[in-house]
Design an enzyme around this catalytic site. Sequence first.
Site, PDB file in Angstrom:
ATOM      1  N   CYS A 170      45.442  36.962  42.889  1.00 35.12           N
ATOM      2  CA  CYS A 170      45.253  37.807  41.700  1.00 35.12           C
ATOM      3  C   CYS A 170      45.832  39.189  42.009  1.00 35.12           C
ATOM      4  O   CYS A 170      46.628  39.332  42.948  1.00 35.12           O
ATOM      5  CB  CYS A 170      43.785  37.864  41.268  1.00 35.12           C
ATOM      6  SG  CYS A 170      42.657  38.643  42.439  1.00 35.12           S
ATOM      7  N   ASP A 228      41.551  39.632  33.554  1.00 37.04           N
ATOM      8  CA  ASP A 228      41.183  40.580  34.599  1.00 37.04           C
ATOM      9  C   ASP A 228      39.861  41.251  34.205  1.00 37.04           C
ATOM     10  O   ASP A 228      39.810  41.979  33.212  1.00 37.04           O
ATOM     11  CB  ASP A 228      42.312  41.614  34.693  1.00 37.04           C
ATOM     12  CG  ASP A 228      42.015  42.725  35.684  1.00 37.04           C
ATOM     13  OD1 ASP A 228      40.885  42.762  36.218  1.00 37.04           O
ATOM     14  OD2 ASP A 228      42.902  43.560  35.909  1.00 37.04           O
ATOM     15  N   ASN A 286      42.554  41.152  44.539  1.00 31.92           N
ATOM     16  CA  ASN A 286      41.841  40.322  45.536  1.00 31.92           C
ATOM     17  C   ASN A 286      40.395  40.790  45.737  1.00 31.92           C
ATOM     18  O   ASN A 286      39.841  40.685  46.835  1.00 31.92           O
ATOM     19  CB  ASN A 286      42.600  40.269  46.875  1.00 31.92           C
ATOM     20  CG  ASN A 286      42.085  39.196  47.838  1.00 31.92           C
ATOM     21  OD1 ASN A 286      42.138  39.366  49.047  1.00 31.92           O
ATOM     22  ND2 ASN A 286      41.574  38.096  47.330  1.00 31.92           N
ATOM     23  N   CYS A 288      38.164  40.610  42.540  1.00 28.98           N
ATOM     24  CA  CYS A 288      37.382  40.024  41.432  1.00 28.98           C
ATOM     25  C   CYS A 288      37.614  38.519  41.282  1.00 28.98           C
ATOM     26  O   CYS A 288      36.726  37.716  41.539  1.00 28.98           O
ATOM     27  CB  CYS A 288      37.707  40.720  40.111  1.00 28.98           C
ATOM     28  SG  CYS A 288      37.203  42.451  40.056  1.00 28.98           S
ATOM     29  N   ARG A 289      38.824  38.112  40.852  1.00 23.23           N
ATOM     30  CA  ARG A 289      39.062  36.712  40.481  1.00 23.23           C
ATOM     31  C   ARG A 289      39.382  35.797  41.658  1.00 23.23           C
ATOM     32  O   ARG A 289      38.747  34.742  41.811  1.00 23.23           O
ATOM     33  CB  ARG A 289      40.205  36.644  39.451  1.00 23.23           C
ATOM     34  CG  ARG A 289      39.861  37.261  38.121  1.00 23.23           C
ATOM     35  CD  ARG A 289      41.089  37.484  37.255  1.00 23.23           C
ATOM     36  NE  ARG A 289      41.955  38.521  37.820  1.00 23.23           N
ATOM     37  CZ  ARG A 289      43.123  38.888  37.322  1.00 23.23           C
ATOM     38  NH1 ARG A 289      43.590  38.275  36.238  1.00 23.23           N
ATOM     39  NH2 ARG A 289      43.827  39.851  37.882  1.00 23.23           N
ATOM     40  N   SER A 290      40.376  36.159  42.480  1.00 25.25           N
ATOM     41  CA  SER A 290      40.772  35.212  43.538  1.00 25.25           C
ATOM     42  C   SER A 290      39.696  35.015  44.611  1.00 25.25           C
ATOM     43  O   SER A 290      39.599  33.903  45.156  1.00 25.25           O
ATOM     44  CB  SER A 290      42.133  35.569  44.153  1.00 25.25           C
ATOM     45  OG  SER A 290      42.145  36.840  44.748  1.00 25.25           O
TER      46      SER A 290
HETATM   47  P1  4NP Z   1      41.357  41.165  40.435  1.00 30.61           P
HETATM   48  O1  4NP Z   1      40.834  42.406  39.576  1.00 30.61           O
HETATM   49  O2  4NP Z   1      42.853  41.164  40.326  1.00 30.61           O
HETATM   50  O3  4NP Z   1      40.733  39.984  39.777  1.00 30.61           O
HETATM   51  O4  4NP Z   1      40.860  41.403  41.848  1.00 30.61           O
HETATM   52  C1  4NP Z   1      41.263  43.718  39.753  1.00 30.61           C
HETATM   53  C2  4NP Z   1      40.689  44.498  40.732  1.00 30.61           C
HETATM   54  C3  4NP Z   1      41.067  45.826  40.873  1.00 30.61           C
HETATM   55  C4  4NP Z   1      42.046  46.346  40.060  1.00 30.61           C
HETATM   56  C5  4NP Z   1      42.647  45.555  39.090  1.00 30.61           C
HETATM   57  C6  4NP Z   1      42.246  44.232  38.937  1.00 30.61           C
HETATM   58  N1  4NP Z   1      42.427  47.708  40.206  1.00 30.61           N
HETATM   59  O5  4NP Z   1      43.143  48.215  39.315  1.00 30.61           O
HETATM   60  O6  4NP Z   1      42.039  48.358  41.191  1.00 30.61           O
END
Ligand code: 4NP
Length: 150
Positions: free
Chosen positions: A7, A118, A10, A12-14
């Site tokens: 993702c 996201d 790294n 939240c989702r993955s």
């Molecule tokens: P992820 O979510 O891609 O599912 O881990 C996010 C975590 C942090 C950010 C964006 C998406 N960020 O902008 O810091």
Amino acid sequence: MKILFVCLGNICRSPLAEGIAREYIKNKNLNIEVDSCGTSGWHIDEPPDRRSIDIAKKYGIDISKLKGRQISVYSDANWDYYIVMDESNKRDLINMGFQKEKIKKLGEFGANNADVPDPYNYKDMQGFENVFNMINSCINNMFDSKTKII
Ligand code: 4NP
């Protein structure tokens, strides 16, 4: 078989995908290696987002010990599949030089090819609950012998 979940951050989702897949693999005694990483380097060495840790815990999965890491064409070239969460992850991997044929979007496995949204800016836990359920059902489909594409 080696599967890398990808993702953006790294956190939240993955990490949820990795935790759910690890649990599935352990329960079914499968010989599959999994890991997760982000296309960005924004959360290197950080634990998953508190909300992802909490929603996983609610369903009996501990992801609290995972650490954020950034994907690299140098050390991550030899995975069999790169399972991304959304179209921008896919574009990013192709731009980095990863083989298009090895990249699949998790939503191909039973979510009408939808992006896993996201959830980082969500204000409440319902979004994380929805994301958990979507990831969980797609991973089960991905590994299920009747619907498996991998
Ligand atoms: P992820 O979510 O891609 O599912 O881990 C996010 C975590 C942090 C950010 C964006 C998406 N960020 O902008 O810091």
